[in-house]
Design a protein around this motif. Structure first.
Motif, short mmCIF file in Angstrom:
data_model
loop_
_atom_site.label_atom_id
_atom_site.label_comp_id
_atom_site.label_asym_id
_atom_site.label_seq_id
_atom_site.Cartn_x
_atom_site.Cartn_y
_atom_site.Cartn_z
N TYR A 154 0.82 -1.21 0.00
CA TYR A 154 0.00 0.00 0.00
C TYR A 154 0.85 1.26 0.00
O TYR A 154 0.41 2.32 -0.46
N GLY A 207 -9.11 6.85 -7.31
CA GLY A 207 -8.20 5.74 -7.04
C GLY A 207 -8.03 5.46 -5.56
O GLY A 207 -7.77 4.31 -5.16
N PHE A 209 -10.17 5.45 -2.96
CA PHE A 209 -11.16 4.68 -2.21
C PHE A 209 -11.12 3.17 -2.48
O PHE A 209 -11.25 2.38 -1.54
N PRO A 210 -10.94 2.71 -3.72
CA PRO A 210 -10.80 1.25 -3.90
C PRO A 210 -9.59 0.66 -3.19
O PRO A 210 -9.68 -0.41 -2.58
N VAL A 211 -8.45 1.37 -3.26
CA VAL A 211 -7.25 0.88 -2.56
C VAL A 211 -7.45 0.97 -1.05
O VAL A 211 -7.02 0.08 -0.31
N SER A 212 -8.14 2.01 -0.60
CA SER A 212 -8.41 2.15 0.83
C SER A 212 -9.30 1.03 1.35
O SER A 212 -9.11 0.56 2.49
N TYR A 213 -10.26 0.59 0.55
CA TYR A 213 -11.12 -0.52 0.96
C TYR A 213 -10.27 -1.76 1.27
O TYR A 213 -10.45 -2.42 2.29
N CYS A 214 -9.33 -2.07 0.37
CA CYS A 214 -8.46 -3.23 0.57
C CYS A 214 -7.56 -3.04 1.79
O CYS A 214 -7.32 -3.97 2.57
#
Length: 281
Positions: A154, A207, A209-214
């Motif tokens: 991340y 970009g 929010f999708p990475v933050s979800y993971c």
């Protein structure tokens, strides 16, 4: 090796990451920090001693912009290079996986924030509470990631890819703080303003929010299970990561709102609103 021949991905620290001595004794960190401070000092004394320069009245800020621009340009390009083109990168474990490029980005960000945090406290024009808190939080997250060798995956996105907007911001801020730059290069200023808004929303909103979800999925797993203890990580570390990530997410949304206001003012020709723009990040 950045942009060079690939070396095998070897984890030099196995499970447990780096001590504070190893972290702050790292050669990359030390050289970059010294280079940023030296460049700032050289520019400060050059502009301060040159009354004809447009930057003479405030040499400290321009001394800050240049190393900031160079460092974040590297972070943005290298982070995007890894994220988009490295075929091995996305196969590493998102929590504990090791990648040498990710570690390079972490040490680079550690140097940047070790420089930027005290500079922002010392220079009145940069002493904005949101910026100082942002710098301090990112500094602490970089230290923890290296200490426990966690979330390198991340780090490439949140410390590298999202900085694609920062070089445009540096130009926009310089034009705002030194009106002669905007007067001399009006087209460049407007292009950078538009590009900053576009790139900010691509990497820091759409970009982000999708990475933050993971990230939240993996960090919550650490908090609620015993995996962290196997790596000698106290429970407060993932809790701190989640809390600070929530804070940084709120900042992105707030700055996104300010950018929308600035875009509206630019589209409607509201010069008064443009003069009163709050700084974005």
């Amino acid at each position: 090796m950045p942009f060079g021949k690939k070396a095998p991905i070897v984890d030099p620290d196995e499970w447990y990451g780096k001590s504070l001595g190893e972290t702050f004794g790292n050669r990359h960190f030390q050289l970059q920090l010294v280079a940023m401070i030296a460049l700032h000092a050289a520019l400060y004394y050059y502009f301060k001693g040159n009354p004809k320069s447009a930057f003479h009245a405030n040499p400290n800020k321009m001394g800050h912009y240049v190393p900031f621009l160079i460092a974040f340009q590297f972070m943005a390009v290298y982070g995007s290079y890894i994220w988009l083109t490295d075929p091995d990168f996305h196969s590493i474990d998102a929590t504990w996986g090791y990648h040498p490029g990710a570690e390079t980005i972490l040490f680079s960000m550690l140097a940047i924030q070790s420089y930027d945090t005290p500079i922002s406290l010392c220079i009145p024009e940069l002493r904005q509470i949101t910026f100082v808190l942002h710098h301090a939080v990112v500094l602490s997250l970089s230290i923890l990631s290296l200490r426990y060798r966690a979330f390198y995956y991340y780090a490439v996105y949140f410390l590298g890819v999202i900085e694609l907007s920062s070089p445009f911001l540096a130009v926009v801020d310089a034009a705002r703080d030194y009106p002669k730059i905007a007067e001399k290069y009006p087209v460049t200023n407007e292009i950078c303003r538009v590009m900053f808004a576009i790139v900010f929303y691509i990497v820091r909103i759409f970009g982000w929010f999708p990475v933050s979800y993971c990230f939240w999925r993996d960090a919550l797993y650490l908090l609620l299970n015993n995996d962290a203890a196997m790596h000698q990580m106290p429970k407060w570390v993932p809790a701190f990561w989640l809390f600070t990530h929530g804070f940084l997410t709120c900042l992105q949304v707030w700055w996104g709102f300010l950018i929308l206001k600035a875009v509206y003012a630019m589209a409607t020709g509201d010069e008064e609103a443009r003069k009163n723009e709050a700084k974005n990040a």
